[in-house]
Design a protein around this motif. Structure first.
Motif, PDB file in Angstrom:
ATOM      1  N   ILE A   5       0.869  -1.174   0.000  1.00  0.00           N
ATOM      2  CA  ILE A   5       0.000   0.000   0.000  1.00  0.00           C
ATOM      3  C   ILE A   5       0.902   1.219   0.000  1.00  0.00           C
ATOM      4  CG2 ILE A   5      -1.765   1.299   1.247  1.00  0.00           C
ATOM      5  CD1 ILE A   5      -2.683  -1.448   2.395  1.00  0.00           C
ATOM      6  N   ARG A   6       0.635   2.102  -0.968  1.00  0.00           N
ATOM      7  CA  ARG A   6       1.463   3.297  -1.096  1.00  0.00           C
ATOM      8  C   ARG A   6       0.605   4.468  -1.554  1.00  0.00           C
ATOM      9  NH1 ARG A   6       1.761   4.299  -6.366  1.00  0.00           N
ATOM     10  NH2 ARG A   6       1.878   2.603  -7.875  1.00  0.00           N
ATOM     11  N   GLU A   7       1.170   5.660  -1.388  1.00  0.00           N
ATOM     12  CA  GLU A   7       0.490   6.857  -1.855  1.00  0.00           C
ATOM     13  C   GLU A   7       0.412   6.820  -3.379  1.00  0.00           C
ATOM     14  OE1 GLU A   7       1.011  11.690  -1.558  1.00  0.00           O
ATOM     15  OE2 GLU A   7       2.013  10.414  -0.061  1.00  0.00           O
ATOM     16  N   ALA A   8      -0.743   7.181  -3.918  1.00  0.00           N
ATOM     17  CA  ALA A   8      -0.943   7.171  -5.365  1.00  0.00           C
ATOM     18  C   ALA A   8      -0.219   8.343  -6.017  1.00  0.00           C
ATOM     19  CB  ALA A   8      -2.430   7.239  -5.683  1.00  0.00           C
ATOM     20  N   THR A   9       0.131   8.155  -7.271  1.00  0.00           N
ATOM     21  CA  THR A   9       0.684   9.221  -8.096  1.00  0.00           C
ATOM     22  C   THR A   9      -0.252   9.422  -9.284  1.00  0.00           C
ATOM     23  OG1 THR A   9       1.971   7.761  -9.539  1.00  0.00           O
ATOM     24  CG2 THR A   9       3.031   8.482  -7.485  1.00  0.00           C
ATOM     25  N   ALA A  10      -0.024  10.476 -10.035  1.00  0.00           N
ATOM     26  CA  ALA A  10      -0.836  10.733 -11.230  1.00  0.00           C
ATOM     27  C   ALA A  10      -0.751   9.565 -12.212  1.00  0.00           C
ATOM     28  CB  ALA A  10      -0.409  12.031 -11.894  1.00  0.00           C
ATOM     29  N   ILE A  60      -2.742  -2.472  -9.698  1.00  0.00           N
ATOM     30  CA  ILE A  60      -3.574  -1.807  -8.694  1.00  0.00           C
ATOM     31  C   ILE A  60      -4.809  -2.661  -8.460  1.00  0.00           C
ATOM     32  CG2 ILE A  60      -4.983   0.226  -8.180  1.00  0.00           C
ATOM     33  CD1 ILE A  60      -2.999   1.851  -9.892  1.00  0.00           C
ATOM     34  N   VAL A  61      -4.977  -3.125  -7.238  1.00  0.00           N
ATOM     35  CA  VAL A  61      -6.126  -3.982  -6.905  1.00  0.00           C
ATOM     36  C   VAL A  61      -7.077  -3.324  -5.910  1.00  0.00           C
ATOM     37  CG1 VAL A  61      -4.961  -6.146  -7.494  1.00  0.00           C
ATOM     38  CG2 VAL A  61      -4.794  -5.239  -5.148  1.00  0.00           C
ATOM     39  N   GLY A  62      -6.704  -2.158  -5.401  1.00  0.00           N
ATOM     40  CA  GLY A  62      -7.563  -1.448  -4.461  1.00  0.00           C
ATOM     41  C   GLY A  62      -7.115  -0.019  -4.301  1.00  0.00           C
ATOM     42  N   THR A  63      -8.021   0.799  -3.766  1.00  0.00           N
ATOM     43  CA  THR A  63      -7.689   2.203  -3.517  1.00  0.00           C
ATOM     44  C   THR A  63      -8.587   2.762  -2.424  1.00  0.00           C
ATOM     45  OG1 THR A  63      -7.326   4.371  -4.552  1.00  0.00           O
ATOM     46  CG2 THR A  63      -9.265   3.149  -5.278  1.00  0.00           C
ATOM     47  N   PHE A  64      -8.123   3.822  -1.809  1.00  0.00           N
ATOM     48  CA  PHE A  64      -8.927   4.588  -0.851  1.00  0.00           C
ATOM     49  C   PHE A  64      -8.299   5.960  -0.714  1.00  0.00           C
ATOM     50  CE2 PHE A  64      -5.651   2.650   1.728  1.00  0.00           C
ATOM     51  CZ  PHE A  64      -5.288   3.627   2.642  1.00  0.00           C
ATOM     52  N   ALA A  65      -9.083   6.880  -0.210  1.00  0.00           N
ATOM     53  CA  ALA A  65      -8.585   8.225   0.089  1.00  0.00           C
ATOM     54  C   ALA A  65      -8.667   8.435   1.591  1.00  0.00           C
ATOM     55  CB  ALA A  65      -9.419   9.267  -0.649  1.00  0.00           C
ATOM     56  N   LEU A  66      -7.738   9.210   2.119  1.00  0.00           N
ATOM     57  CA  LEU A  66      -7.721   9.501   3.552  1.00  0.00           C
ATOM     58  C   LEU A  66      -7.418  10.977   3.753  1.00  0.00           C
ATOM     59  CD1 LEU A  66      -7.734   8.667   6.548  1.00  0.00           C
ATOM     60  CD2 LEU A  66      -5.297   8.124   6.292  1.00  0.00           C
ATOM     61  N   ALA A  67      -8.301  11.639   4.467  1.00  0.00           N
ATOM     62  CA  ALA A  67      -8.100  13.036   4.842  1.00  0.00           C
ATOM     63  C   ALA A  67      -7.921  13.093   6.354  1.00  0.00           C
ATOM     64  CB  ALA A  67      -9.298  13.889   4.423  1.00  0.00           C
ATOM     65  N   ILE A  68      -6.849  13.709   6.796  1.00  0.00           N
ATOM     66  CA  ILE A  68      -6.627  13.958   8.220  1.00  0.00           C
ATOM     67  C   ILE A  68      -6.978  15.430   8.424  1.00  0.00           C
ATOM     68  CG2 ILE A  68      -4.985  13.983  10.123  1.00  0.00           C
ATOM     69  CD1 ILE A  68      -5.397  11.160   9.003  1.00  0.00           C
ATOM     70  N   MET A  69      -8.021  15.663   9.213  1.00  0.00           N
ATOM     71  CA  MET A  69      -8.551  17.022   9.384  1.00  0.00           C
ATOM     72  C   MET A  69      -8.254  17.559  10.771  1.00  0.00           C
ATOM     73  SD  MET A  69     -12.218  16.384   7.535  1.00  0.00           S
ATOM     74  CE  MET A  69     -12.664  15.137   8.721  1.00  0.00           C
ATOM     75  N   ASP A  70      -7.745  18.775  10.815  1.00  0.00           N
ATOM     76  CA  ASP A  70      -7.541  19.454  12.090  1.00  0.00           C
ATOM     77  C   ASP A  70      -8.890  19.872  12.655  1.00  0.00           C
ATOM     78  OD1 ASP A  70      -4.699  19.384  12.221  1.00  0.00           O
ATOM     79  OD2 ASP A  70      -4.634  20.938  10.687  1.00  0.00           O
ATOM     80  N   ASN A  71      -8.975  19.951  13.961  1.00  0.00           N
ATOM     81  CA  ASN A  71     -10.215  20.334  14.637  1.00  0.00           C
ATOM     82  C   ASN A  71      -9.936  21.348  15.731  1.00  0.00           C
ATOM     83  OD1 ASN A  71     -12.153  18.408  13.424  1.00  0.00           O
ATOM     84  ND2 ASN A  71     -10.885  16.864  14.411  1.00  0.00           N
TER      85      ASN A  71
END
Length: 147
Positions: A5-10, A60-71
């Motif tokens: 699992i790694r960060e996606a590129t264009a 590529i067999v899977g993907t997801f996005a992750l946002a870490i949001m400040d509060n």
């Protein structure tokens, strides 16, 4: 079945769009590669918002996005928002989704998040059982206003 699992590129966008075209995701409707590239460039300017890919033997067999949001609430502890989770149909049920979610949860922990959240369409009962098996629980209501 261990995946990388790694960060996606264009460069990964065609494979990611192929995943989103699956019937249980966007039912064949996806952005053009040009539209996806423009959005991806914008996304990379957001702090702590990343798209990840799960790779198996160079595919590529899977993907997801992750946002870490400040509060400002919760004593300033950030929260994690997991979005756009999908595994290639032929690889579902083989533990890839579980590895992706554990990776996302670990990222949230490393950033000091007090929670990790995701939403799932009411009709995706199989997905609900999957998320519950990972320790997610139904909490409150999710509201949607289509614009």
């Amino acid at each position: 079945m261990e995946v990388e699992i790694r960060e996606a590129t264009a460069h990964d966008l065609p494979g990611i769009l192929e995943l989103y075209a699956q019937p249980d995701m966007d039912n064949g409707k996806v952005l053009s590669i040009e539209q996806a590239e423009a959005i991806f460039r914008r996304m990379t300017s957001y702090p702590n918002y990343k798209v990840y890919v799960a790779m198996l033997e160079g595919t590529i067999v899977g993907t997801f996005a992750l946002a870490i949001m400040d509060n400002l609430a919760h004593m300033g502890s950030p929260s994690g928002l997991i979005e756009d989770v999908v595994v290639k149909s032929a690889y579902q049920g083989k533990g890839i989704g579980k590895q992706m979610m554990r990776y996302a949860i670990d990222c949230c922990r490393k950033h000091g998040c007090y929670k990790a959240v995701l939403s799932s369409n009411l009709k995706r009962e199989k997905a609900h059982k999957f998320y519950e098996s990972l320790g997610f629980r139904i909490h409150g209501y999710s509201f949607l206003l289509e614009l």
